[in-house]
Design an enzyme around this catalytic site. Structure first.
Site, PDB file in Angstrom:
ATOM      1  N   ARG A 174       4.385 -12.519  23.432  1.00 27.92           N
ATOM      2  CA  ARG A 174       4.538 -11.446  24.397  1.00 27.92           C
ATOM      3  C   ARG A 174       4.725 -10.089  23.726  1.00 27.92           C
ATOM      4  NH1 ARG A 174       6.395 -12.819  29.637  1.00 27.92           N
ATOM      5  NH2 ARG A 174       7.804 -14.360  28.786  1.00 27.92           N
ATOM      6  N   GLY A 175       5.449 -10.092  22.620  1.00 23.04           N
ATOM      7  CA  GLY A 175       5.680  -8.854  21.893  1.00 23.04           C
ATOM      8  C   GLY A 175       4.379  -8.233  21.428  1.00 23.04           C
TER       9      GLY A 175
END
Lengths: 379, 589
Positions: A317-318
């Site tokens: 997600r980062g």
């Protein structure tokens, strides 16, 4: 209170014609519905008049350019104009096209995302321009008002089972703002996260079974002194910004001066900043148009991946958010391509809340991101 | 200091009561605009007198409502008026206390015990002047432009009004030092000379600078001061600010917010400023010379400085007790828990005691409809023709039950004495932080009591915040005697407090069990040991779950005996590091 202003408008939804409650609770039962509109006359503190707080403004603008970045979390000192900025942004967003009369403000241009009502409608859909909804989630809101529930009036008066859309429905395609997000009941937070992640609100209660689109940008603000947010919740926000009270005297004087000018003559003050607000709106519109065609070069993708690796952020997600936000930033600035510079500037906001927390490490996560950016990107 | 005084404008310092009355007048003039007052005073005639003065200044007819402590959301914010709804057959809204107080004041007794949720709701309403109701199937906004009067009966620096509110209120008034005699025959304050007219810009500069000199970080301080200055001018019927307005605002608003003493050093360029021309209040427009601007700046700082309350002064100059971080209110969580959490079935009950479950209520009412319709259609209660209204009676009401995991508060009692060597303290700190990292995932809290020297001290009030924990732990000193009895007493008191507020306390004592300071603070091993065992017995009676970690290099008898007396689990951990310690505690709790 001062920064937020005692005279500002609440939020746009309050004066929107789509206010679903207008149908439910008639004037006799609610008391003073006319007062709901009276306060709309005082203009909001203009977004362009906010002094400093560049990171917060950047993050909010990026979320406005690309709503898929996944929300903004604003954490920091009291009285730093967190709410002011969000309300200011709401006031300058360009209006959008929606199906007339649809409680979910469906986009007529995207048939796949239509709600059940619009899909079942036989007559051709008519559309209208509406302001982007910015819905306030007040503390003390009950779950039935958030997700929607049985229509009380129709249940009581006619014994009918009808669904009355809640705040999530109203926030569709817009912003959902939660002040003091860390004080919200846990079960409400879980519910919001689930809906924000899936873009669909599923209601299974009181004998109702409804699904409707609920895609919104979650904007939360709070103060870490009041308690931490759970890591799972932190990770769901695309961007996290820290705001601090300005410490240099000229800036502080400037803040007080503008606020004073606004309070004494809101209309005149807003007019003075109208051109600046207008310029931001134009830039936003242009950036949205440019966004789909903006290319992220392989070198930037790779640098982003290495940055996340160096910081040891969990999951993808980062990385995904880093790319999306860097692209939105580039689009906003009218750049031809997404460069390492965009990456470096957005990295603190996109990554600082995803670091695995080591409670014994005194250095803040902002410093850790800055260090990693320096090591990885200054090739 | 002399040059400083020379250049200052003459500042009258009225008596504390005169100031208090002035505050009442200012609040009454625009309660919502300036937020309100934190009124620190015990219940008594002085406070009542002040409140009476405030009411007298408020325009007649404007509301002044008292908010009971454990107020529920339906009364605070508003919601569905159930009896009226049922009678009318359509939703009828009930106005909450906040909306009812529009244009007046809300008086909050025992504000130092206000729970964070209610404080946040009040703050949100203060910000907007509107109360948003999104409850029970109703959505509406009602005007709620009120001022808050927070009656703070706290004792000491630990018990305070939640910062989220005190921040937003212009005045922090301390009446606790005012004697009844000062109040009774207080002369009406005479009119102060206005001083020269001030440019708003100069006033802003002066106030922001004064705020900085006093260590006021938030910009709400100077902003509120500026509003008060404008208000003072408009009370006098003037449009322009005068020096006196600005100085008064600094004194009343900025002084009580000070967190540091302003440097007394004058600005270097003011040495040659003409010192013998105090600006007069004759309305002549004072030329904006730099020296005059400086004069205003200095007077503003001096006025604010003079208004720093005595107890704060003691803190700031280091004579008083160590200031502790203000904490959010911690009481009253138990009451709130009944209305939130996961739904777990329904039961008959009064909807005011919980959340109404409409479907179950209607289901309960359904079988009786025939009978009730027949009864209702008697001549004295006619029903409009064809209306098939459902008749619901009080006995049909079903409310939703909620289950919420009560949160655990782990209280550490750490022996920080010389005998428990300093590295044990460092390990304990590490264990607290590790547990805290766990705790915020599990929504649990951690607290820390240290005992050393002659007494025990609460280092960290129950918290979930890493930020605050780190700050509290950083300042934890070590060395000195072992007042074990005081330590156990303190931890027992804290544990009971946690239980009262609805949490589950777990106590972890880290000690080698060798006491040498008695409860009285006197040294003496025998007496101290007896006291410790006595305290342990009292602790056992509280029935709080406890673990005693023996930190002595070799596990010894005193600690084991103490653990038995406390009813605690005994855990010898001679070489434990922070990680092992937190793992042991986790598995044990």
């Amino acid at each position: 209170m001062l920064l937020n202003g005692s005279t500002r408008t609440l939020s746009r939804d309050a004066r929107s014609d789509l206010h679903p409650q207008a149908e439910v609770a008639g004037p006799q039962s609610v008391g003073q519905p006319s007062s709901r509109f009276a306060h709309a006359t005082t203009p909001t503190f203009p977004f362009s008049a906010i002094v400093g707080q560049d990171e917060m403004r950047q993050a909010l603008l990026i979320a406005a350019v690309d709503p898929t970045v996944g929300g903004v979390l604003v954490f920091g000192d009291r009285g730093t104009g967190k709410s002011t900025a969000i309300r200011g942004l709401a006031a300058l967003l360009p209006s959008m096209l929606a199906v007339a009369g649809c409680p979910y403000s469906c986009d007529p241009g995207r048939p796949a995302d239509l709600c059940h009502r619009c899909r079942e409608q036989v007559a051709p859909l008519t559309s209208q321009k509406i302001p982007v909804p910015v819905v306030d989630l007040p503390l003390g809101a009950t779950e039935d008002r958030v997700v929607g529930a049985l229509d009380l009036e129709r249940a009581l008066a006619h014994g009918e089972k009808a669904f009355e859309p809640g705040l999530l429905a109203r926030a569709n395609r817009g912003f959902l703002y939660i002040d003091e997000v860390n004080l919200l009941d846990d079960h409400l937070v879980d519910l919001l996260l689930d809906v924000a992640a899936s873009g669909v609100n599923t209601v299974e209660r009181e004998g109702l079974s409804i699904r409707h689109p609920a895609r919104f940008v979650l904007v939360g603000s709070g103060n870490p002194e009041e308690g931490e947010l759970r890591p799972q919740l932190l990770d769901r926000f695309g961007l996290a910004v820290e705001v601090t009270t300005p410490t240099d005297l000229p800036t502080r004087i400037d803040v007080v001066r503008r606020r004073d000018a606004y309070e004494r003559d809101p209309a005149g003050f807003c007019e003075a900043y109208a051109p600046a607000d207008h310029a931001i709106r134009e830039t936003l519109t242009a950036a949205r148009a440019r966004l789909p065609g903006l290319h992220v070069p392989d070198a930037t993708l790779e640098a982003g991946a290495r940055l996340c690796l160096a910081l040891g952020t969990d999951g993808l997600r980062g990385e995904l958010t880093l790319m999306r936000t860097a692209r939105a930033l580039a689009a906003y600035e009218g750049a031809e391509t997404v460069t390492l510079d965009h990456l470096a500037r957005i990295a603190p906001s996109a990554l600082r809340h995803r670091l695995r927390r080591n409670p014994l490490d005194e250095s803040g996560s902002t410093a850790r991101v800055a260090r990693a950016v320096e090591e990885v990107l200054s090739l | 200091m002399t040059a400083y005084q020379d250049n200052r404008l003459p500042v009258a310092t009225p008596s504390a009561w005169a100031d208090a009355l002035r505050v009442a007048r200012l609040v009454a003039a625009d309660p919502h605009g300036i937020g309100g007052v934190v009124l620190r005073a015990g219940a008594g005639p002085v406070r009542d007198r002040w409140l009476a003065a405030l009411r007298a200044h408020l325009p007649s007819g404007s509301p002044m409502r008292r908010m009971p402590g454990g107020i529920a959301d339906d009364r605070l914010i508003g919601g569905l008026d159930l009896p009226a709804t049922l009678a009318a057959g359509r939703p009828v809204a009930q106005t909450g206390l906040l909306a009812e107080s529009d244009g007046g004041c809300v008086v909050v007794p025992m504000a130092e015990r206000l729970e964070p949720g209610i404080a946040a709701r009040l703050a949100a309403t203060l910000d907007t002047g509107w109360v948003r109701v999104e409850r029970d199937g109703l959505g509406q906004s009602l005007p709620a432009r009120f001022g808050l009067i927070l009656l703070d009966e706290g004792i000491g620096a630990d018990e305070r009004v939640p910062t989220v509110l005190s921040e937003r209120l212009a005045f922090h008034l301390d009446l606790s030092a005012i004697a009844w005699g000062d109040v009774q025959d207080a002369p009406t304050p005479e009119e102060q000379p206005n001083g020269a007219a001030t440019q708003t810009d100069a006033a802003i500069t002066a106030l922001v600078q004064a705020a900085e000199a006093l260590g006021i970080g938030s910009l709400r301080g100077p902003l509120l001061a500026l509003r008060v200055a404008h208000l003072a001018a408009s009370l006098d019927g003037r449009d322009a600010l005068s020096d006196a307005d600005t100085i008064e605002a600094a004194r009343l608003v900025l002084g009580p917010r000070a967190t540091q003493m302003p440097a007394t050093e004058p600005a270097p360029e003011e040495g040659d400023a003409p010192s013998d021309q105090p600006p007069q209040g004759e309305g002549d427009p004072a030329p904006e010379t730099p020296s005059e601007a400086n004069a205003l700046d200095d007077s503003v700082v001096a006025a604010a400085r003079a208004a720093i309350p005595p107890h704060l002064l003691a803190l700031l100059t280091g004579d008083g007790p160590r200031p502790t971080a203000p904490k959010a209110g911690k009481a009253g969580a138990a009451a709130a828990a009944k209305r939130s959490g996961r739904p777990a079935g329904t039961r008959p009950g009064d909807p005011r005691q919980g959340r109404l479950n409409l479907i179950e209520t209607l289901r309960a009412a359904a079988p009786w409809q025939r009978i009730r319709q027949r009864q209702a259609s008697s001549p004295e209660m006619p029903i409009a023709g064809g209306s098939r209204r459902i008749i619901v009676r009080a006995e049909d009401f079903r409310i939703t039950r909620f289950s919420q995991r009560t949160e655990t508060t782990t209280i550490f009692a750490v022996d920080a004495s010389g005998s428990a060597a300093l590295e044990r303290l460092a390990e304990a700190k590490g264990a607290v932080e590790l547990l805290l990292a766990q705790a915020y995932i599990r929504r649990d809290k951690v607290a820390l009591v240290a005992f050393r020297g002659r007494s025990a001290e609460l280092i960290l009030a129950p918290t979930r915040s890493l930020v605050r924990a780190r700050r509290g732990l950083a300042g934890l000193p070590g060395g000195g005697g072992t007042p074990l009895a005081s330590g156990i007493d303190a931890v027992a008191a804290l544990a009971l407090g946690v239980r009262r507020s609805g949490g589950t306390p777990v106590v972890v004592v880290l000690t080698d069990g060798r006491a040498n300071i008695a409860r009285s603070g006197e040294p003496g091993r025998a007496r101290a040991g007896a006291d410790a065992l006595q305290s342990a017995g009292a602790f056992r009676a509280t029935n709080v779950r406890a673990i005693l970690i023996d930190t002595a290099p070799r596990p010894q008898d005193p600690a084991r005996r103490l653990a038995d007396a406390m009813g605690a689990r005994y855990l010898p951990l001679p070489y434990a590091d922070a990680g092992a310690m937190s793992a042991a505690i986790r598995s044990a709790t």
